[in-house]
Design a protein around this motif. Structure first.
Motif, PDB file in Angstrom:
ATOM      1  N   LEU A  30      -2.708  10.685  -3.576  1.00 41.26           N
ATOM      2  CA  LEU A  30      -2.661   9.467  -4.376  1.00 41.26           C
ATOM      3  C   LEU A  30      -2.497   8.264  -3.454  1.00 41.26           C
ATOM      4  CD1 LEU A  30      -2.440   8.078  -7.197  1.00 41.26           C
ATOM      5  CD2 LEU A  30       0.034   8.502  -7.085  1.00 41.26           C
ATOM      6  N   TYR A  85       0.854  -1.182   0.000  1.00 40.36           N
ATOM      7  CA  TYR A  85       0.000   0.000   0.000  1.00 40.36           C
ATOM      8  C   TYR A  85       0.893   1.237   0.000  1.00 40.36           C
ATOM      9  CZ  TYR A  85      -3.659  -3.260   1.540  1.00 40.36           C
ATOM     10  OH  TYR A  85      -4.535  -4.307   1.635  1.00 40.36           O
ATOM     11  N   LYS A 134      -4.807  -4.548  -8.275  1.00 42.88           N
ATOM     12  CA  LYS A 134      -3.893  -3.458  -8.604  1.00 42.88           C
ATOM     13  C   LYS A 134      -4.754  -2.240  -8.920  1.00 42.88           C
ATOM     14  CE  LYS A 134       0.018  -2.118 -11.532  1.00 42.88           C
ATOM     15  NZ  LYS A 134       0.744  -1.564 -10.382  1.00 42.88           N
ATOM     16  N   ARG A 135      -4.774  -1.282  -8.001  1.00 50.80           N
ATOM     17  CA  ARG A 135      -5.722  -0.185  -8.104  1.00 50.80           C
ATOM     18  C   ARG A 135      -5.104   1.106  -7.571  1.00 50.80           C
ATOM     19  NH1 ARG A 135     -10.175  -2.391  -5.254  1.00 50.80           N
ATOM     20  NH2 ARG A 135     -10.669  -3.500  -7.182  1.00 50.80           N
ATOM     21  N   ASP A 136      -5.257   2.199  -8.307  1.00 53.38           N
ATOM     22  CA  ASP A 136      -4.791   3.519  -7.881  1.00 53.38           C
ATOM     23  C   ASP A 136      -5.981   4.442  -7.659  1.00 53.38           C
ATOM     24  OD1 ASP A 136      -2.299   2.508  -8.277  1.00 53.38           O
ATOM     25  OD2 ASP A 136      -1.749   3.825  -9.944  1.00 53.38           O
ATOM     26  N   THR A 137      -5.889   5.269  -6.615  1.00 52.81           N
ATOM     27  CA  THR A 137      -6.927   6.266  -6.351  1.00 52.81           C
ATOM     28  C   THR A 137      -6.277   7.638  -6.265  1.00 52.81           C
ATOM     29  OG1 THR A 137      -8.249   4.676  -5.095  1.00 52.81           O
ATOM     30  CG2 THR A 137      -8.755   7.008  -4.793  1.00 52.81           C
ATOM     31  N   GLU A 138      -6.679   8.538  -7.164  1.00 52.69           N
ATOM     32  CA  GLU A 138      -6.163   9.902  -7.153  1.00 52.69           C
ATOM     33  C   GLU A 138      -7.220  10.826  -6.556  1.00 52.69           C
ATOM     34  OE1 GLU A 138      -4.262  13.262 -10.197  1.00 52.69           O
ATOM     35  OE2 GLU A 138      -4.823  11.264 -10.931  1.00 52.69           O
ATOM     36  N   SER A 157       0.886   5.663  -0.137  1.00 55.89           N
ATOM     37  CA  SER A 157       0.120   6.895  -0.025  1.00 55.89           C
ATOM     38  C   SER A 157       1.032   8.088  -0.231  1.00 55.89           C
ATOM     39  CB  SER A 157      -0.540   6.987   1.355  1.00 55.89           C
ATOM     40  OG  SER A 157      -1.224   8.223   1.501  1.00 55.89           O
ATOM     41  N   LYS A 207      -2.127   3.943  -3.680  1.00 58.16           N
ATOM     42  CA  LYS A 207      -1.910   2.795  -4.543  1.00 58.16           C
ATOM     43  C   LYS A 207      -2.054   1.505  -3.742  1.00 58.16           C
ATOM     44  CE  LYS A 207       1.245   5.037  -7.811  1.00 58.16           C
ATOM     45  NZ  LYS A 207       2.537   4.905  -8.541  1.00 58.16           N
ATOM     46  N   ARG A 208      -2.747   0.562  -4.327  1.00 56.54           N
ATOM     47  CA  ARG A 208      -2.962  -0.739  -3.683  1.00 56.54           C
ATOM     48  C   ARG A 208      -2.562  -1.839  -4.659  1.00 56.54           C
ATOM     49  NH1 ARG A 208      -8.718  -3.453  -2.047  1.00 56.54           N
ATOM     50  NH2 ARG A 208      -7.936  -5.061  -0.649  1.00 56.54           N
ATOM     51  N   ASN A 209      -1.586  -2.650  -4.267  1.00 50.78           N
ATOM     52  CA  ASN A 209      -1.091  -3.733  -5.111  1.00 50.78           C
ATOM     53  C   ASN A 209      -0.954  -4.968  -4.223  1.00 50.78           C
ATOM     54  OD1 ASN A 209       0.089  -5.401  -6.975  1.00 50.78           O
ATOM     55  ND2 ASN A 209       1.878  -4.118  -7.353  1.00 50.78           N
TER      56      ASN A 209
END
Length: 278
Positions: A117, A104, A130-134, A106, A119-121
């Motif tokens: 931002l 994870y 595999k997901r990014d949150t902006e 941040s 990021k989760r991998n």
């Protein structure tokens, strides 16, 4: 898989044991909710270079895995930000049955500690995300990009922290007085939804640790009961009562067995790590 004390009854099955391992990193991150209380206005509770490592054990004897948190300062879109990384993985023995490796990340503001931002991998027994949150802090729209399914979703948000930035945000809050039994809420943005977390202050306690006797703040997050936790108040967290406010111990009663997480090593703290000398 005798280590997990599995029986014929469904609630004690191997499936439950594997589900426990799948959730182990999320349980550890409950530690991040604990640093809120007794924050000091005139001190900085963390700085770039801070590194924490936790060891986790199942039912008091089986090494379940480790979790690490580290903080550095980087550039993001021509802006200086903190970059925090959380890594969780199962031990070699547990990995034979159900391997977990979660990362994870941040990126958040160095002054206000607001996320830009996340990021989760993760890889949990072959199940991957595999997901990014902006987070657009001006429009209050979160753009969630899922690389596994090639989708993009926009979600409105307000006054939230991501899973990692919450760890640092809560350590900066100054509370002049707190009484036993008091509670406080926090909004956490995870995947595409906002979740409410609640913490209850249980007082102070001196505990024995690997480093010696430590004065701590004792907290209890209110979690959802079900097939993982025995009840909604089955998790207890101890946080150092010094200016760092770092979680040092966690104990959780699970549907099968129990989980312990303890601080194993640290470096780069912003303040002195206070040990009680007899």
């Amino acid at each position: 898989m005798g280590f997990c004390f599995c029986y014929e009854d469904d609630c004690h099955s191997i499936f439950i044991c594997l589900m426990f391992m799948k959730k182990i990193i999320l349980v550890c991150y409950l530690l991040s909710l604990s640093s809120l209380f007794l924050g000091q206005e005139k001190t900085t509770p963390f700085k770039a270079g801070e590194w924490l490592e936790y060891k986790m054990s199942y039912s008091g004897f089986l090494k379940a895995g480790t979790a690490k948190l580290q903080l550095e300062e980087v550039d993001l879109n021509d802006k200086k930000v903190f970059h925090a990384t959380g890594l969780g993985e199962t031990s070699t023995v547990i990995g034979w049955f159900f391997k977990v490796r979660d990362i994870y990340e941040s990126y958040f503001d160095t002054n206000k500690v607001i996320p830009y931002l996340f990021k989760r991998n993760v890889n949990e027994g072959g199940y991957t995300i595999k997901r990014d949150t902006e987070f657009n802090q001006e429009t209050k729209i979160a753009t969630v990009e899922d690389y596994k399914y090639n989708t993009v979703k926009e979600v409105p948000f307000d006054n939230v922290q991501d899973m990692i930035s919450a760890f640092y945000f809560l350590r900066t809050i100054d509370i002049d007085s707190i009484k036993t039994g008091d509670e406080i809420d926090l909004n956490m943005f995870f995947d595409t939804k906002t979740f409410a977390f609640k913490l209850r202050f249980l007082g102070t306690e001196i505990i024995k640790t690997t480093f010696g006797k430590i004065k701590t703040i004792k907290l209890r997050p209110i979690v959802q009961s079900g097939r993982i936790f025995k009840e909604s108040e089955s998790v207890t967290i101890w946080v150092t009562a010094d200016d760092n406010k770092i979680p040092i111990k966690l104990k959780a009663s699970l549907a099968v067995g129990s989980l312990r997480a303890e601080l194993k090593a640290f470096k780069g703290l912003a303040n002195s790590f206070e040990i009680i000398i007899d």
